[in-house]
Write an enzyme that holds these catalytic residues in place. Structure first.
Site, PDB file in Angstrom:
ATOM      1  N   HIS A   1     -30.259  27.410 -12.697  1.00 43.88           N
ATOM      2  CA  HIS A   1     -30.663  26.554 -12.509  1.00 43.88           C
ATOM      3  C   HIS A   1     -30.233  25.403 -13.390  1.00 43.88           C
ATOM      4  O   HIS A   1     -29.852  24.457 -12.451  1.00 43.88           O
ATOM      5  CB  HIS A   1     -32.004  26.760 -12.370  1.00 43.88           C
ATOM      6  CG  HIS A   1     -32.880  27.550 -11.502  1.00 43.88           C
ATOM      7  ND1 HIS A   1     -33.635  26.833 -10.634  1.00 43.88           N
ATOM      8  CD2 HIS A   1     -32.436  28.448 -10.404  1.00 43.88           C
ATOM      9  CE1 HIS A   1     -34.557  28.451  -9.971  1.00 43.88           C
ATOM     10  NE2 HIS A   1     -33.185  28.891  -9.472  1.00 43.88           N
TER      11      HIS A   1
ATOM     12  N   ARG B   1     -32.586  33.583 -14.267  1.00 48.76           N
ATOM     13  CA  ARG B   1     -32.369  32.741 -13.458  1.00 48.76           C
ATOM     14  C   ARG B   1     -32.139  31.186 -13.875  1.00 48.76           C
ATOM     15  O   ARG B   1     -31.803  30.125 -13.233  1.00 48.76           O
ATOM     16  CB  ARG B   1     -33.314  33.097 -12.820  1.00 48.76           C
ATOM     17  CG  ARG B   1     -34.241  31.918 -11.159  1.00 48.76           C
ATOM     18  CD  ARG B   1     -34.816  32.821 -10.707  1.00 48.76           C
ATOM     19  NE  ARG B   1     -35.452  31.614 -10.026  1.00 48.76           N
ATOM     20  CZ  ARG B   1     -36.698  30.982  -9.028  1.00 48.76           C
ATOM     21  NH1 ARG B   1     -37.245  31.108 -10.004  1.00 48.76           N
ATOM     22  NH2 ARG B   1     -36.711  30.688  -8.163  1.00 48.76           N
TER      23      ARG B   1
ATOM     24  N   ASN C   1     -44.608  26.057  -7.124  1.00 47.23           N
ATOM     25  CA  ASN C   1     -44.226  26.029  -7.006  1.00 47.23           C
ATOM     26  C   ASN C   1     -43.651  26.531  -8.562  1.00 47.23           C
ATOM     27  O   ASN C   1     -42.275  26.183  -9.530  1.00 47.23           O
ATOM     28  CB  ASN C   1     -44.539  24.508  -6.839  1.00 47.23           C
ATOM     29  CG  ASN C   1     -43.349  24.464  -5.973  1.00 47.23           C
ATOM     30  OD1 ASN C   1     -43.742  24.982  -5.096  1.00 47.23           O
ATOM     31  ND2 ASN C   1     -43.219  22.853  -5.722  1.00 47.23           N
TER      32      ASN C   1
ATOM     33  N   HIS D   1     -30.197  39.427  -7.856  1.00 43.01           N
ATOM     34  CA  HIS D   1     -30.823  39.666  -7.342  1.00 43.01           C
ATOM     35  C   HIS D   1     -31.354  41.538  -7.721  1.00 43.01           C
ATOM     36  O   HIS D   1     -32.308  41.823  -6.746  1.00 43.01           O
ATOM     37  CB  HIS D   1     -31.353  39.183  -6.165  1.00 43.01           C
ATOM     38  CG  HIS D   1     -31.586  38.199  -5.836  1.00 43.01           C
ATOM     39  ND1 HIS D   1     -31.629  37.051  -4.849  1.00 43.01           N
ATOM     40  CD2 HIS D   1     -31.534  37.379  -7.291  1.00 43.01           C
ATOM     41  CE1 HIS D   1     -31.634  36.482  -5.378  1.00 43.01           C
ATOM     42  NE2 HIS D   1     -31.406  35.524  -6.503  1.00 43.01           N
TER      43      HIS D   1
HETATM   44  C1  HEM Z   1     -27.837  32.472  -3.781  1.00 43.89           C
HETATM   45  C2  HEM Z   1     -28.677  31.897  -4.030  1.00 43.89           C
HETATM   46  C3  HEM Z   1     -29.910  32.040  -4.580  1.00 43.89           C
HETATM   47  C4  HEM Z   1     -31.096  31.907  -4.010  1.00 43.89           C
HETATM   48  C5  HEM Z   1     -31.405  31.650  -2.663  1.00 43.89           C
HETATM   49  C6  HEM Z   1     -32.131  32.524  -4.624  1.00 43.89           C
HETATM   50  C7  HEM Z   1     -33.171  32.613  -4.390  1.00 43.89           C
HETATM   51  C8  HEM Z   1     -34.557  33.114  -5.527  1.00 43.89           C
HETATM   52  C9  HEM Z   1     -35.608  32.965  -5.207  1.00 43.89           C
HETATM   53  C10 HEM Z   1     -36.510  32.167  -3.833  1.00 43.89           C
HETATM   54  C11 HEM Z   1     -36.460  33.155  -5.929  1.00 43.89           C
HETATM   55  C12 HEM Z   1     -37.588  33.880  -6.797  1.00 43.89           C
HETATM   56  C13 HEM Z   1     -38.516  32.847  -6.595  1.00 43.89           C
HETATM   57  C14 HEM Z   1     -40.038  32.948  -7.298  1.00 43.89           C
HETATM   58  O1  HEM Z   1     -40.815  33.214  -5.583  1.00 43.89           O
HETATM   59  O2  HEM Z   1     -40.923  34.023  -7.713  1.00 43.89           O
HETATM   60  C15 HEM Z   1     -35.279  33.870  -7.260  1.00 43.89           C
HETATM   61  C16 HEM Z   1     -35.123  34.529  -8.273  1.00 43.89           C
HETATM   62  C17 HEM Z   1     -34.261  35.495  -9.193  1.00 43.89           C
HETATM   63  N1  HEM Z   1     -33.108  34.614  -8.869  1.00 43.89           N
HETATM   64 FE1  HEM Z   1     -32.041  33.690  -7.473  1.00 43.89          FE
HETATM   65  N2  HEM Z   1     -31.693  32.477  -6.182  1.00 43.89           N
HETATM   66  C18 HEM Z   1     -30.330  31.898  -5.714  1.00 43.89           C
HETATM   67  C19 HEM Z   1     -29.122  33.002  -6.481  1.00 43.89           C
HETATM   68  C20 HEM Z   1     -28.989  33.737  -7.674  1.00 43.89           C
HETATM   69  C21 HEM Z   1     -28.135  33.217  -8.851  1.00 43.89           C
HETATM   70  C22 HEM Z   1     -26.961  33.006  -8.991  1.00 43.89           C
HETATM   71  C23 HEM Z   1     -29.231  34.015  -9.927  1.00 43.89           C
HETATM   72  C24 HEM Z   1     -28.316  34.531 -10.932  1.00 43.89           C
HETATM   73  C25 HEM Z   1     -27.084  35.018 -11.555  1.00 43.89           C
HETATM   74  C26 HEM Z   1     -29.341  33.930  -9.840  1.00 43.89           C
HETATM   75  C27 HEM Z   1     -30.798  34.542 -10.072  1.00 43.89           C
HETATM   76  C28 HEM Z   1     -32.423  35.566  -9.832  1.00 43.89           C
HETATM   77  C29 HEM Z   1     -33.406  35.907 -10.622  1.00 43.89           C
HETATM   78  C30 HEM Z   1     -32.732  36.417 -12.245  1.00 43.89           C
HETATM   79  C31 HEM Z   1     -33.924  36.704 -10.343  1.00 43.89           C
HETATM   80  C32 HEM Z   1     -35.440  36.768 -10.602  1.00 43.89           C
HETATM   81  C33 HEM Z   1     -36.856  35.734 -11.481  1.00 43.89           C
HETATM   82  C34 HEM Z   1     -37.918  36.400 -12.572  1.00 43.89           C
HETATM   83  O3  HEM Z   1     -37.797  37.654 -11.796  1.00 43.89           O
HETATM   84  O4  HEM Z   1     -38.439  35.665 -12.981  1.00 43.89           O
HETATM   85  N3  HEM Z   1     -30.348  33.913  -8.248  1.00 43.89           N
HETATM   86  N4  HEM Z   1     -34.318  33.608  -6.609  1.00 43.89           N
HETATM   87  C1  NAG Z   2     -43.579  22.446  -4.467  1.00 46.22           C
HETATM   88  O1  NAG Z   2     -42.501  21.961  -3.764  1.00 46.22           O
HETATM   89  C2  NAG Z   2     -42.452  21.537  -2.993  1.00 46.22           C
HETATM   90  C3  NAG Z   2     -40.174  21.143  -3.080  1.00 46.22           C
HETATM   91  O2  NAG Z   2     -39.864  21.573  -3.621  1.00 46.22           O
HETATM   92  C4  NAG Z   2     -43.146  20.402  -2.611  1.00 46.22           C
HETATM   93  O3  NAG Z   2     -43.277  19.648  -1.299  1.00 46.22           O
HETATM   94  C5  NAG Z   2     -44.425  20.743  -2.527  1.00 46.22           C
HETATM   95  O4  NAG Z   2     -44.896  19.413  -1.954  1.00 46.22           O
HETATM   96  C6  NAG Z   2     -44.117  20.982  -3.954  1.00 46.22           C
HETATM   97  N1  NAG Z   2     -46.060  21.867  -3.622  1.00 46.22           N
HETATM   98  C7  NAG Z   2     -46.696  21.701  -4.957  1.00 46.22           C
HETATM   99  C8  NAG Z   2     -48.369  22.455  -4.692  1.00 46.22           C
HETATM  100  O5  NAG Z   2     -46.432  20.950  -6.118  1.00 46.22           O
END
Ligand code: HEM
Ligand code: NAG
Ligand code: NAG
Ligand code: NAG
Ligand code: NAG
Ligand code: NAG
Length: 353
Positions: free
Chosen positions: A75, A71, A103, A204
């Protein structure tokens, strides 16, 4: 060479798979000017092994770190290009801000692992390998050592000198509540097509998420495209929309890089809106089905898409620098002008997406 005996079986597998089919592990996606598959063949010939060996030890202790590294690379590449900017730390940012919930979802450990890798690599080869390349190789190893495909990556990236602002970060990282239309648009701005979007979302297949990233689908009203059993279980994990808990992204094989994520989607068990929408929407549904039924096809398309993503807006040649410390620029210019840029940068790292 400092490769330990434990890794020898892994090296043999890679060596054999390279001999048997170099065409399979090396994508045909064009290589951008300034990068090359043999960039360090003279200046750091053992680079792959140094990284593989260290990560072998890391993952043996905790395989879930692989997801954090994958991830991190995503990013880095989507915000300001794959230039290691996500790794930079503002030197006088306040800890309270840095640790602000909810965050903090890029793992702390991932940053530490990249710096440990950098220390090993620079010890053996000198300061010739960039942090951006190390992050790229770490992502490749994370996929491979989690059971996914091995693939070669073009190298030669240089490290960026500046942070991304918070607005740049938010504008470039798609949020988990995006639908297919929004995702296709976001990926198109990176020259990534529908196949790339679905393949990369397959990242994912490993990793975890915090409640806040998906409770939009539970409260106040439950998303009808979510399987009822999954919804019930998620409500137990996240009794409120902001509960500080985590759940696996791929409920079938949470730590294995395979095509089960796409099987989840076909069973309405995708976690995020951005996951499930790929099966709901007619433009991407057939791609999901094809990956769910053919893992080799998924691996092949994933490799192509990763190689494309890993070359987004890279710095090459004499641009940027090779950092001595992945968390900081080599020369701190304008020491007293830090505040806005560095505080904003912190938010790149803290972004919940
Ligand atoms: C398509 C758009 C994408 C969205 C909207 C997205 C969104 C997210 C979100 C919200 C999380 C969880 C964050 C959290 O709450 O801890 C996550 C985790 C993750 N994403 Fe994505 N992601 C996207 C694309 C990708 C891509 C392109 C990759 C890599 C090829 C990727 C790899 C991962 C991995 C491996 C995790 C798990 C991270 C961990 O276990 O610490 N994601 N993603
Ligand atoms: C978390 O991030 C969002 C947008 O990235 C922001 O609006 C929000 O204030 C942040 N929250 C904290 C607790 O930093
Ligand atoms: C969430 O839980 C983790 C692990 O239990 C903890 O380290 C973190 O500080 C918690 N965050 C908040 C906002 O309570
Ligand atoms: C996707 O979301 C956008 C913005 O909310 C909305 O305008 C559009 O109708 C949605 N598209 C689909 C296919 O749901
Ligand atoms: C999208 O790009 C991939 C390479 O990443 C290519 O194989 C595929 O044909 C393209 N798909 C479309 C629909 O253009
Ligand atoms: C690397 O830079 C970070 C951020 O400035 C700093 O906290 C850390 O101590 C540095 N590490 C080394 C080994 O100099």
């Amino acid at each position: 060479m400092m490769v330990s005996f434990k890794i020898i079986p892994l090296m043999l597998v890679v060596a054999i798979s390279c001999l048997v089919g170099i065409s399979k592990s090396q994508s045909t996606v064009p290589v951008v000017n300034g990068l090359s598959y043999s960039y360090y063949s003279r200046s750091c010939p053992d680079l792959d092994f140094i990284i593989r060996d260290h990560l072998f030890d890391v993952f043996e202790r905790d395989i879930t770190q692989a997801a954090g590294l994958l991830r991190l690379h995503f990013h880095d590449c989507f915000v300001k290009g794959c230039d290691g900017s996500v790794l930079l730390v503002g030197s006088s940012s306040t800890p309270s801000e840095k640790d602000a919930p909810p965050n903090l979802t890029l793992r702390h450990e991932a940053f530490k692992i990249i710096n440990d890798l950098r220390a090993h690599v620079h010890y053996h080869c000198g300061r010739v390998v960039s942090c951006a390349d190390i992050a790229t190789l770490a992502a490749r190893e994370s996929v491979y050592q989690s059971g996914g495909p091995f693939y070669h990556v073009p190298l030669g990236r240089r490290d960026g000198l500046s942070f991304a602002t918070q607005s740049e970060t938010l504008a470039n990282l798609p949020p988990p509540f995006f639908n297919t239309t929004q995702l296709l648009n976001a990926f198109a701005t990176k020259n990534l097509n529908a196949t790339d979007l679905v393949a990369l979302s397959g990242g994912h297949t490993i990793g975890i998420s915090h409640c806040t990233s998906f409770t939009n689908r539970l409260y106040p009203t439950q998303d009808p495209s979510m399987d009822q059993t999954l919804a019930n279980n998620l409500k137990l994990t996240c009794p409120t929309a902001t509960t500080n808990s985590t759940t696996n992204l791929d409920l079938r094989t949470p730590n294995v890089f395979d095509n089960k994520y796409f099987v989840d989607l076909m069973n309405h068990q995708g976690l995020f809106t951005s996951d499930q929408t790929l099966y709901t929407d007619s433009r991407t549904k057939a791609i999901v089905t094809s990956f769910a039924t053919n893992q080799n096809l998924f691996f092949e398309k994933f490799i192509d898409a990763m190689v494309k993503m890993s070359q987004l807006s890279v710095l090459t040649g004499t641009q940027g620098e090779i950092r001595t410390n992945c968390s900081a620029r080599n020369v701190i210019r304008h020491v007293n002008l830090k505040s806005v840029a560095q505080v904003d940068h912190e938010k790149e790292r803290l972004s919940q997406y």
